[in-house]
Structures are given as structure tokens and as C-alpha cells.
Write a protein that holds these residues in place. Sequence first.
Motif: not given
Ligand SMILES: [Zn+2]
Length: 673
Positions: A506-507, A510, A567, A633
Motif C-alpha cells: 500500500h505504501e 502511494h 488510498e 481513506h
Molecule cells: Zn495510505
Amino acid sequence: MAITLTAGTSALADAPKEHLKSLDAKQIDNTIAPGTDFYLHVNKKWMEENPLTPEHARYGKFNILSDTSEARVKDIVLNLASTNPQPGTVAFKVSTIYNQAMDSARRNAEGAKPILADLKKIETTPHEGMTDLFLWMHGNYASPFFSAGIQEDLANSSVYAMYIGGGGMGLGDRDYYLKNDKRNKEVREAYKKLIVTQMRNAGYSKKDANRIMNNVMKIETALADSALTREESRNIPAMYNPRTFAQVKELYPNIDWDRFFIETMGIQSPEQVIVTELKSVDQANKLMAALTDREIKDYYLWKYVAQAAGKLSDNFSDASFEFNKVMSGVQQQRPRWKRALGATEGAMGEAVGQLYVEKYFPQSSKEYMIGLVENLRTALGKHILHLDWMSDDTKLNAIKKLNAFTVKIGYPDKWKDYSTMEIDPALSYYENMHNVGMWHQKDLYSKWGKPVDRTEWGMTPQTVNAYYNPLANEIVFPAAILQAPFFDPEASDAENYGGIGVVIGHEMTHGFDDQGRNFDAEGNMRDWWTAEDSKAFTEKTKGLGAQFDAVEVLPGLHANGTYTMGENIADQGGLRVAMTAFLDSQKKKGVDIATETIEGYTPEQVFYMNYANLWGQNIRDEEIRSLTTGDVHSLGCNRVNVTLRNLAPFFKAFSITEGQPMFRPESERVVIW
Ligand SMILES: [Zn+2]
């Protein structure tokens, strides 16, 4: 294309696990089929067994970790206090802040006394002193009318730049001031009531408190009128508007720029200022000339009282709580010790964090994570190379960026030095906390003109969270997120990849979401995409946005697919990349996952179940409304159900087919990374 990916190392050398650890099979609700509602299939039993307590607006698996972290921090702080520390030491400062925050008897006896001299100063300022007053407010308390500060230069992130932008609205979002539906009106009325109550607490008559409230609403509504919408605020390049100092003076002549930077920040007037919200600063400039002194003073009085309220007597925090009730639906204030810990951490978070990691973060966790991150990096590289919508030129740049990611795990190599922070038990809690705030501000402004120090962290180690910083092209995982159900050295690989593996992915994603993609391998805002690839990406994001826009979070209230875009892209990317990394890691270990089961589940099923497990929570309707307005989010249930409905391997893992609510036909699925 000759692109070398960073070599992956597998730190997961142990044998396959036969039992679930982060997940509890007894919690799975088999009366709800995975294809009907996967989120409830995994979480419904837990949600029923853990109803919300009055103090919480929402409570989920994340909170269990935060509670653990909080209990540990409490232990640390109380231990420090019990050692009878010497004045000047970190232990003395930490325990003084905590004890003063707990000492409601003293604060209630003092009432509004700690702020009365400053309120009087605002009241008695003559017309010719209004510029001095404006600079004093900006330098010491709140930022009236607009915001100003330093941050890395988006276009050259190794140095700092000066920014000015919108701000000055107590409610944060423009809709609360401008929209007339039931919810926005309700919040607005609660805010008006809050202003009147706090000004009454500060000693003003009912009549004066009402006048102040009306003037505040007039000014903040005018600011809201020129503020960016939530959707507009996603467009980072549009917010980068460099102006020379001479241009700023010419554009916004009602602000005394010659004095502004030196008197509010101790910084000589910069050659260049980046204006993030042109309309907002323009509006601030106009308002400052158009308003009467009385109106401006009333606005300052409220700004001052609002920033002080949390550090004064209980009648102030009770009023804030009444407002929070409307915003989030909470029914009971957080216990005082939790608020006191929050204040202590806000003041000296890394001092507490240093003790936290010494006691609770084993070196083995860091090594395990390094291996996991490299496996994820390799997997994302594979995904990028296989994209059918991106040209080789852009892929090359994307891989460069991926390979350049800096990874921070657990805690900073260098701790913040608090030795010059002064905490004096003879001063009021308000005065000490104000001094703490000024210390942090001075610390920030002291960086001006120096190269950016990339060893610094934006979160403390005891925070249960993780982040990607596009300006340093770095992914950061504080120690406290490395706990079950995210990560457990005793858990199966499937659970850990479905937990912390997805968080890592996830990071990383980004770095390639609607905002992150504007920055290059060095963390500079630069367009490294071909025009066609940009177009293809934007088309895909529109499809994903529409999926979330279509979700009704409460009757009549829809999710905001544009605002939550980054997100949602990261959740999907995280899931896809972590699954690839998981499969590769098992292959490397020689594990045949086609024949393996864990308590009757296939490893793929366990992976998706633990992902869903992370987001299980109970939440109040008021909180859903606030988050839909203010949080980038998506709600936990949508992070699970809406995101998974694009993933073919998920359908395969649970044999979900056409006709089941979770199923989405291939033609309607959106897959980005
Ligand atoms: Zn995030």
C-alpha cells in the motif's frame, strides 16, 4: 529492457504453519458466504462481540493495537514519574507535562486566568496597532486568515521553500459553512454554540459572546467561499504557484510582507514564495482591508481561545466534547489519562518512543521486515514491467523510482534532542504547553536555508500507522504497526503477507497514485510520464473513482471516489503486489501452496481473510458522515468489499461467481498497478 530489480531476499525461512495465529477461525461467520459480503463474513462475529463503548466513535482491529501501544506508553511515562527525576532531564519534562495534564484541580482553580492577559491585549489594541497584533497572532498562536510556513520545495526537495495558502477556518472544510443540507447545518449550529460557550468560559457576556460568534462566522464563511474543494485539493501541481517576493507584495498589498516573515518566523523575507491556494490568499488580503477592527479582533479572540481550550479548565474541554458529540457521535470523553498521554506524546513523542523501542521492539522484527519489503519491491517491479497500459519509457522511470525508495523501519537512527525545551512546574499547564508549541515551531524554522535532513521521521515509533513521503521517496513503518494482526513472527506467511505485506505494498503504491505519480525518484515534482500514459492512467482512475462514488455509506450519502482516490489505488496495489510477493516467496521456499491448507483454508484464502480482518470495525453514523467529508481513506468495509471486487485471484480463491453480490464482471473491473 535491461532493468535490474533490487534482489529479493527471503527472511521467511521457517516451515509452513498449520494453525492460524493472527486470525481466529472461530470468528469467521459461515452463515454469510464470502461471495455475499466478504467483510461481514470475516468480521461480523467480532463486531457483535465488541460493541462500541461510549468513548469511541469507531473501534476496530487498529484500535486494539493502539490500545496496546497506549498501555505501554502509559507504563513508560508512569515509571519515569516514579523515579523522582532531576529538573532539566527528559524524564522530568515528560513527567511534568503528564502530571500537569492530569492535575485538573489546579487547572479548574485557575480557570481562564492563564489567557486573560493575552485576551486583554487583543481587546485593547488601538487601530494603529492592528498590524502588530496580526503579526503577534501569526507568530505565536493561530494563523488567522491564511497559513504560512516552510516545507521541502516540491520541485527541489533537498531544500526548503516558503509557502502561503488557505486556512483560518475552524471547521476545516468549506462545505460546513456553505451547504444547507441537514448535516452541514447541524455541524454549523454546533460550532456556533461552541464559540459562544467557550467565549462565555473565557469571561465574556452572553451578548459579547454572540457578537464574537457572528463575526467569526462572517469571516470564516467568506474564507470558505474561496477555499478549494476536497476534490481540487488532490491536484498537487495546481497548488504549486511560485511568486517572487515583489509579486507577493503587489498581489496581496494589505498584508505587511516586509515584516511578516522576520517577525512571525525569524526568517528574512524569502526571494520566492509558493502560493498553494491563490483564491484563498486573495480573499484573505481583501478581507483584511474590508473588515472593521472590531470584527478582526473578535475573530482573533476566538482563534486564541480555540487553540487554548484543550489546555485550560474542564469547562473548556466539556464544551469541546459537546461539539465532538455532534461531529463523531461519541457519548463519553476519553479518560483523562489518555488525553494526558496524548499531550505528552505531542510534546516529546520521540523521547517516549526511544524508551518504547528499547523495551518493545526486537531487532529480529526489523530484519524480518527488511526481507519482506525487498520481496514486495521485487513484486511491484514485476507488476510495472507487465502493465499493458504503460509504455516502456514510462516503465523505465517507474522502475527507477521504485528502486530508489528509501525504507525506514521501527525507529529513527537519530533521536530528536529536547535538551533546550523548558518545562517549569511553577508555570501553568497552558503556559508550558504554549512554550512547547513555540519550541517545535522554532525547531522547524531553524531548518530554513539548510539542506533537508532525510533521517527525520514524520511519525513516532509508538504510532500504529505507516506512511509514504513523496518528497523523500520513502516508505516508513513505525515499530508499533509491527504487531498482530499485521505482523506476528509466529503467524503463517499467508497471514503476514495479507497483513503487513499489504501495508507495505500500500505504501509503495502511494508512490504511484494520483498524487505520488507527480514526483520522481529523487522526490521532486516532475512529470516523468508520456502524455499517452498519463491519459491511460487518468482514464483508469476515473473508473475506480466511479466505483467508490456509487457506494452509499449511509442512506442518501455517497462515498467520494475522487477524494479517496490515492488510498483506493494504494489498497488495490497493496493487495495485488503482496499476493505476488507471497506466491514468489512460497515458490522460493519450495512450498506447494496448491496442496497446503491452514485449518482447512487455502493459503490464498487466509491471505485475503487477514486483509479483511485488519479493517473490521464498529462505527457510529455521525463518524461515517465526518469521515466522508474529511478523511482521504475509504471506510473499512469498503476498503475490503469495493477493492476486492476488482481482483480475479480473490474470486478464484473463494469460488465467487456471477450472480453473487461480491462478483464484478471482468469488463467492469479496474486494475491499475
Ligand atoms: Zn495510505
